[in-house]
Design a protein around this motif. Structure first.
Motif, PDB file in Angstrom:
ATOM      1  N   HIS A   1       0.869  -1.192  -0.164  1.00 13.89           N
ATOM      2  CA  HIS A   1      -0.064  -0.191   0.099  1.00 13.89           C
ATOM      3  C   HIS A   1       1.010   1.353  -0.041  1.00 13.89           C
ATOM      4  O   HIS A   1       1.601   1.767   1.101  1.00 13.89           O
ATOM      5  CB  HIS A   1      -0.766   0.091   1.316  1.00 13.89           C
ATOM      6  N   LYS A   2       1.120   1.774  -1.047  1.00 11.34           N
ATOM      7  CA  LYS A   2       2.016   3.141  -1.222  1.00 11.34           C
ATOM      8  C   LYS A   2       3.170   2.680  -0.954  1.00 11.34           C
ATOM      9  O   LYS A   2       3.974   3.339  -0.335  1.00 11.34           O
ATOM     10  CB  LYS A   2       1.125   4.153  -0.453  1.00 11.34           C
TER      11      LYS A   2
ATOM     12  N   LEU B   1     -13.661   1.247  -1.907  1.00  9.31           N
ATOM     13  CA  LEU B   1     -12.403   2.018  -1.890  1.00  9.31           C
ATOM     14  C   LEU B   1     -11.205   0.983  -2.136  1.00  9.31           C
ATOM     15  O   LEU B   1     -10.201   1.476  -2.789  1.00  9.31           O
ATOM     16  CB  LEU B   1     -12.326   2.172  -0.306  1.00  9.31           C
TER      17      LEU B   1
ATOM     18  N   TYR C   1     -11.013   0.872  -5.848  1.00  9.71           N
ATOM     19  CA  TYR C   1     -10.419   2.085  -6.448  1.00  9.71           C
ATOM     20  C   TYR C   1      -8.977   2.092  -6.258  1.00  9.71           C
ATOM     21  O   TYR C   1      -8.262   2.528  -7.329  1.00  9.71           O
ATOM     22  CB  TYR C   1     -11.186   3.179  -5.780  1.00  9.71           C
ATOM     23  N   GLU C   2      -8.320   1.667  -5.258  1.00 10.10           N
ATOM     24  CA  GLU C   2      -7.051   1.839  -5.009  1.00 10.10           C
ATOM     25  C   GLU C   2      -6.349   0.774  -5.689  1.00 10.10           C
ATOM     26  O   GLU C   2      -5.250   1.047  -6.078  1.00 10.10           O
ATOM     27  CB  GLU C   2      -6.869   1.679  -3.477  1.00 10.10           C
TER      28      GLU C   2
ATOM     29  N   SER D   1      -6.257   2.291  -9.104  1.00  9.04           N
ATOM     30  CA  SER D   1      -5.334   3.470  -8.992  1.00  9.04           C
ATOM     31  C   SER D   1      -3.849   3.196  -8.891  1.00  9.04           C
ATOM     32  O   SER D   1      -2.866   4.018  -9.043  1.00  9.04           O
ATOM     33  CB  SER D   1      -5.827   4.524  -7.889  1.00  9.04           C
TER      34      SER D   1
ATOM     35  N   THR E   1      -2.263   1.930  -6.157  1.00 12.68           N
ATOM     36  CA  THR E   1      -1.841   2.355  -4.727  1.00 12.68           C
ATOM     37  C   THR E   1      -1.927   1.027  -3.799  1.00 12.68           C
ATOM     38  O   THR E   1      -1.415   0.925  -2.803  1.00 12.68           O
ATOM     39  CB  THR E   1      -2.743   3.430  -3.961  1.00 12.68           C
ATOM     40  N   LEU E   2      -2.867   0.068  -4.376  1.00 11.89           N
ATOM     41  CA  LEU E   2      -2.555  -1.268  -3.790  1.00 11.89           C
ATOM     42  C   LEU E   2      -2.194  -2.412  -4.858  1.00 11.89           C
ATOM     43  O   LEU E   2      -2.796  -2.184  -5.784  1.00 11.89           O
ATOM     44  CB  LEU E   2      -3.866  -1.648  -3.210  1.00 11.89           C
TER      45      LEU E   2
END
Length: 277
Positions: free
Chosen positions: A125-126, A209, A212-213, A216, A218-219
């Motif tokens: 995660h990030k 969520l 979405y991540e 995106s 980020t995950l």
């Protein structure tokens, strides 16, 4: 000389015989352990329902021994974890008695039963490794079935939404409609807690969520750490299924927790397992 050779031959034969018997006994123990171990989830269902023999061969509805009560009576006690002490023998005995009731025996339904998987995973995660729980259920798809993600539990999501429900919470003035809701400008200056302006019925949708991540970037999925299964198929009971990898016969997929639950408690327990509390 001949006597010495004869004695030597007898010793070698005896030693070889003992060694062979030892190996044979060890192989027998290993074979018994393999038969005793419930190695797959499907096998757990087959044994619980009495749909396979002691050597793992399947029984089908047309077979005489299919779902035989005597066979199930043998199998059910070995489907419990007996080493950690989490399942009490009194509860297990009561559970088995109810499941084997002659007038109303209980069988597990793999495809449409009330059960789900709890999958403990590792994601990036990030750029940082984190734990994320996936809750998965079976869903009918075309002529068959598929596993789908029903929900997720992820601490960073939970900590992002701490809604204040007290009398002192921030609010949008009830006469805002007379000002064309221009009060929203002031409300949305607080970008950290916009959930304060949602209705009491609102609940954050962590699955959306999560998706979405993922989309995106980020995950990023890394691996699965462990899996458990939760069952509500037996009326009035909940049990957990876990995998035990250890020496001995009490190994494989076993019932690791067993609780007597009523109808109202069932909903509360499901919420707890889904980390909704």
């Amino acid at each position: 000389m001949r006597y010495c050779l004869l004695v030597t031959a007898l010793v070698i034969t005896f030693t070889s015989s003992v060694a062979q018997r030892s190996v044979t006994d060890e192989m027998k123990d290993t074979e018994d352990a393999l038969y005793a171990s419930t190695k797959q989830i499907n096998q757990f269902f087959h044994r619980f329902n009495g749909e396979e023999d002691e050597r793992g061969n399947r029984y089908y509805p047309e077979d005489k021994k299919y779902r035989d009560a005597g066979l199930r009576k043998k199998y059910l006690p070995i489907l419990f974890d007996t080493e950690t002490g989490y399942v009490k023998s009194e509860a297990a005995n009561t559970f088995i008695k109810e499941v084997l009731d002659k007038k109303n025996p209980v069988f597990l339904d793999f495809h449409s039963g009330d059960w789900f998987a709890e999958v403990n995973t590792t994601f990036l995660h990030k750029g940082k490794e984190v734990s994320l729980m996936l809750y998965m259920i079976l869903q009918k798809q075309g002529q068959g079935y598929e596993w789908v993600i029903d929900d997720v539990s992820f601490d960073p999501f939970k900590s992002s939404f701490s809604k204040d429900t007290s009398e002192q919470k921030m609010f949008i003035h009830p006469m805002s409609h007379e000002l064309d809701f221009m009060t929203l400008k002031k409300a949305f200056k607080n970008t950290q807690n916009p959930e304060q302006y949602t209705s009491r019925k609102w609940e954050p949708d962590y699955l959306t969520l999560f998706l979405y991540e993922m989309k995106s970037g980020t995950l990023e999925f890394k691996t699965v750490k462990n899996v458990k299964f939760h069952f509500f198929e037996v009326d009035g009971w909940y049990f957990e299924l876990s995998n035990f990898n250890r020496p001995g016969f009490n190994t494989g997929w076993l019932i690791s927790n067993l609780v007597k639950v009523g109808a109202t408690e069932q909903k509360q327990l499901k919420d707890y397992l889904y980390d909704k509390n």
